[in-house]
Design a protein around this motif. Sequence first.
Motif, PDB file in Angstrom:
ATOM      1  N   ARG A 132       0.830  -1.210   0.000  1.00  0.00           N
ATOM      2  CA  ARG A 132       0.000   0.000   0.000  1.00  0.00           C
ATOM      3  C   ARG A 132       0.863   1.258   0.000  1.00  0.00           C
ATOM      4  NH1 ARG A 132      -2.852  -3.169   3.770  1.00  0.00           N
ATOM      5  NH2 ARG A 132      -1.964  -1.977   5.514  1.00  0.00           N
ATOM      6  N   GLY A 133       1.997   1.196   0.705  1.00  0.00           N
ATOM      7  CA  GLY A 133       2.863   2.366   0.755  1.00  0.00           C
ATOM      8  C   GLY A 133       3.530   2.667  -0.563  1.00  0.00           C
TER       9      GLY A 133
ATOM     10  N   ASN B 117       2.281   2.640  -3.371  1.00  0.00           N
ATOM     11  CA  ASN B 117       1.331   3.341  -4.243  1.00  0.00           C
ATOM     12  C   ASN B 117       0.833   4.636  -3.608  1.00  0.00           C
ATOM     13  OD1 ASN B 117       1.431   1.222  -6.149  1.00  0.00           O
ATOM     14  ND2 ASN B 117      -0.071   0.048  -4.956  1.00  0.00           N
ATOM     15  N   THR B 118       1.449   5.056  -2.516  1.00  0.00           N
ATOM     16  CA  THR B 118       0.998   6.259  -1.810  1.00  0.00           C
ATOM     17  C   THR B 118       2.101   7.301  -1.835  1.00  0.00           C
ATOM     18  OG1 THR B 118      -0.349   4.883  -0.342  1.00  0.00           O
ATOM     19  CG2 THR B 118       0.072   7.151   0.356  1.00  0.00           C
ATOM     20  N   SER B 119       1.740   8.486  -2.234  1.00  0.00           N
ATOM     21  CA  SER B 119       2.707   9.577  -2.296  1.00  0.00           C
ATOM     22  C   SER B 119       3.198   9.907  -0.893  1.00  0.00           C
ATOM     23  CB  SER B 119       2.045  10.815  -2.921  1.00  0.00           C
ATOM     24  OG  SER B 119       2.947  11.894  -2.931  1.00  0.00           O
TER      25      SER B 119
ATOM     26  N   LYS C  32       6.483   6.212  -0.735  1.00  0.00           N
ATOM     27  CA  LYS C  32       7.067   5.303  -1.715  1.00  0.00           C
ATOM     28  C   LYS C  32       8.525   4.986  -1.413  1.00  0.00           C
ATOM     29  CE  LYS C  32       4.049   6.774  -5.533  1.00  0.00           C
ATOM     30  NZ  LYS C  32       3.986   7.392  -6.876  1.00  0.00           N
TER      31      LYS C  32
ATOM     32  N   GLN D 150      -0.195   9.416   6.128  1.00  0.00           N
ATOM     33  CA  GLN D 150      -0.966   9.300   4.897  1.00  0.00           C
ATOM     34  C   GLN D 150      -2.216   8.444   5.071  1.00  0.00           C
ATOM     35  OE1 GLN D 150      -0.305  11.099   2.240  1.00  0.00           O
ATOM     36  NE2 GLN D 150       1.520  11.958   3.261  1.00  0.00           N
TER      37      GLN D 150
ATOM     38  N   ILE E 123      -2.535   5.266   6.202  1.00  0.00           N
ATOM     39  CA  ILE E 123      -2.407   3.810   6.006  1.00  0.00           C
ATOM     40  C   ILE E 123      -2.476   3.135   7.369  1.00  0.00           C
ATOM     41  CG2 ILE E 123      -0.913   1.971   5.150  1.00  0.00           C
ATOM     42  CD1 ILE E 123       0.274   3.948   3.178  1.00  0.00           C
TER      43      ILE E 123
END
Length: 1014
Positions: free
Chosen positions: A733-734, A736-738, A741, A780, A782
């Motif tokens: 998941r990380g 794909n997360t700004s 990454k 973010q 998550i």
Amino acid sequence: MPCHLLNNLSSDLLRSKLALFTLFSLQNGSDFMTPFCKENLMKRKHMLYDRQKTLDFDAPPSAEVQHIAEKTSEPPPANQEKKASPLLRPDRQIVYAEENHYRWPDANLLHDHDTITVDRIVDDIDGPAHRFVITRGDTVEAYMSHGNFHVGEVIGISHARQEVRVAWDQTLEKGGWFHVGRIYPAAEPKAERPRHGQPLSKVLAAVNHANGTGQTEADRVPVAGVNPEQVLEFLNARPGKEFTTGDLRHEFGAPYYDPEHPLDNPVHKVLRELRDAKTINVIEPSWGEPRFSALPAAAPAPALTLYTFDDFKKFHAEFSKGPVPFETYQAEFQRLWDSQDSVKAELIARFKAKELTVLAGRMRGYVRSGQTKEKSAASIVRGMLNYFVLDNSVSYSPFSGETYESALKKKVEALTAGEYYRHFEKKQEESLAKEAALADPQNLADFRLVIETKGEDGLTDEQLSRYDALRADLQRDLRAQQTATSTVQRFQADELQSLSFVRKEGYHDKRLCPLYIVQLESRVEREAFNELNRKAKQLGGWYSSFKKSDAGFQFLEKDQADRFCELLAGDVDRSDVLEARKERQELSAAESLHELATNLMERAEETIERSNDSLQNTARRADIQAGVRGQAYADQAMSRTIHSLAEALSRGEAKYLDGIRHRTQLQTLDTVLSLAKWKRIRAVKQQDKESTYGHGRRQDRIEEEPISLATVRFVEFPYPTLYRRNLEDAIARGRNTSGVKKSAETLKRYLSEKSADYVEFSREYELNALFDFVDRAKAQGIDVERIAGASENYKRLVRANITSLPELRAALREYLEHRAERRGDDPVQIAERELIGKDLPGFYPTPRPVIDRMLELADIEAQHKVLEPSCGKGDILDALKEECPDIELVAIERNWTMEDVLSAKGHAVEFSDFLEHAGSYDRIVMNPPFENGQDIDHVRHAYSLLRPGGRLVSVVCEGPFFRSDKKASEFRQWLEALDSDSEQLPADAFQGRDAFRETGVRTRLLTINKEEHA
């Protein structure tokens, strides 16, 4: 020898010894006598033996002893008790009147170079309990095996090893060393009379007639002279045989010496000369006597005999065990040096190329892939030559034309015998130092040596504690050097180099103390001001502009303000500021912890009180409240622990727990200890076979043991341990997360290096990457709660200044000194709780209000004997002991289920059927079972046990007073004929909060008085 010389001897012991040795000298033509004739030695022997028991070692057994010995050989009479064997050598066996051997005199008083003792504290084959004295020259029996004894002569004694050397024959060649416990007395062989001998009295008379009656220098017993040639000739005549100093002293007639002046003995003096001259071989063990032997004859090698690889292997095996003679060392090197070419040729012909490569590697020679046999052989020979260099180093100058081999030869040939033997003495010292370090390590180097040799498991608990403390102190010192420096550097900004300060005094209205203010004469830029503010804080000050007139950098101490101004010229020290800051922090932490502990204790006490007052008439309710109280008891223990730790912090005595600030940190330490306890149990399971009976018992014992210092050995540092699948999902998941990454990629790379399902992060760079990822992922949105939760224990310890396993173990040992044990419910309360919900017919304990009324009706006095025939869980017994503590009380109960609660209360109860009981009592107080009219049977049987004038008070149900059956009717008629009375109890007498077990049955109290006889 004059006769009056013997008369002057006050001890029969010394007289008999002198006579025996004189006879020996005359018969054998010897020109010396035993040094027992020396006056000072006679006095010493006399004092030693007088302090224990005067013994005549050489006198034959008395007639009485012989008579006893003859009698013991006859069959014992009938019905005679078994007796110990008689003493075989009463002159050597001391029997003390004191049976306890701990009270026997000190055996060391009998010990000297030629005497040793052994205490047989129980009856043995050689007689009753006694002290057996063994002297050099005695005939003894040595125990070889069951039923197998060997008779020989004592020729050596070692006090260090508690051993005796026994020889089997006259040549003294055969025999061995035996522990003193395996030595038993034996009858001395009878000396053969000389064929043409004369009585000793005639010999002494003739000597006195010839020399007169006065003592002259001629009467002194000479000591045999010894020279080095005699000793060397003696040793060379017996090649390969070793002799102790005691053996050689006896051989050359000087058996005794003064331990404070050993060189006064001529044999000692000669042996030292021979040792220093390197003409004999000397072995000096760490304990025991030195051993001397002749040097092996170094036969010169035949001129045509070449050195071989097998010769070197043989020399290597001998040389590795210890120093060979220096001459042999030199000869071996010279033979190898002269035979280098032949050895190379032998190696090439004898071994294959691969085998030569392996040998070259073992000889620490140069090895590379595809190396020729010639180069491997040359490397091996070079390694063989290197073996003769004792310090393994050779210096040479290749630019001057010198080769390595020539420098090596020059160094070996320049070695002297003294340097050679000193090298091995140094190695022996190093070996002894290593043994001392292994036995009792003191510093980190010693502990590393022990761990390399035995592993960490080879350390005892005490040694592991010391090792952890050393490592923890080292790590803390390094960390302190990296964090806070005790020096404040001078101002660095260019603007501050020409700055000047104005000093003034002020007053702190809130703290009510003086202030020392440093003001600027001119304004400065923000960067320069930040530096001023930062360094003022480092010195314990701050900037304030609350009062315009006092705006500036303020300090509570004048010295701090002065040092702040000195930063214009150079660096200043602030170690006192750091120490004061640490003390303030610890005092503040101690106050906070005390407040936390007090609040925690108050809440726990309130919880326990509410729980005890709550209704617990069912098993479920009782279990719930037990859990509530259990947590409250744990909080009380934690409160006591925090109070103890806070006291240590306030006194500055918390060394490894100085960073504890919160309750959760102590809970983490408890969790670590609990995990360590179960790891210890698992270790027992792996060590023992689980099917064995002893394993189960040992495991149960360890589970019941409280956590102690033995548990700390199994502690593991709580590094974050995560399930791989959960971590992979979060990383996916990380990626794909700004904003996440990069950290996700870094963590993925570290994760790829691990293969287990549960991944532990223990390296610093891994931990930094994990925490960075968690922080960014949380920001973010998550979900990483599981990952963050797995890191909590680690973070708590790090915040408590505990960052490694040695620090953790050291902190836990300190924590155990403060850790309070959880107390828990009262044993009586626990036992009563176990009765709730059980199917117990007829079990309805008497409420306290009913008991009070029963005791009032019973009118019990101190002299009365009282019976409680159905005591149940002991409520009536409790009231009787409380109200009438001096009475004689008898209690009976049929149900064994009540045994735990009655034992917890301390009642002595007879578990039997009351209807079968017999006795007589002044008072009987009872609450019998009601089912099937049992109360009628119990009351009538109890009345039969009453003494005249006695009284019975019993709880009974209403049934016998209104039922129309035959048993109830007869009971009412029986009561009418007696002096009885009854009163009804309230309908809810056995209900409500006072009732342990509720029932709605109507009851009454029955009182019966037994008439006095006329």
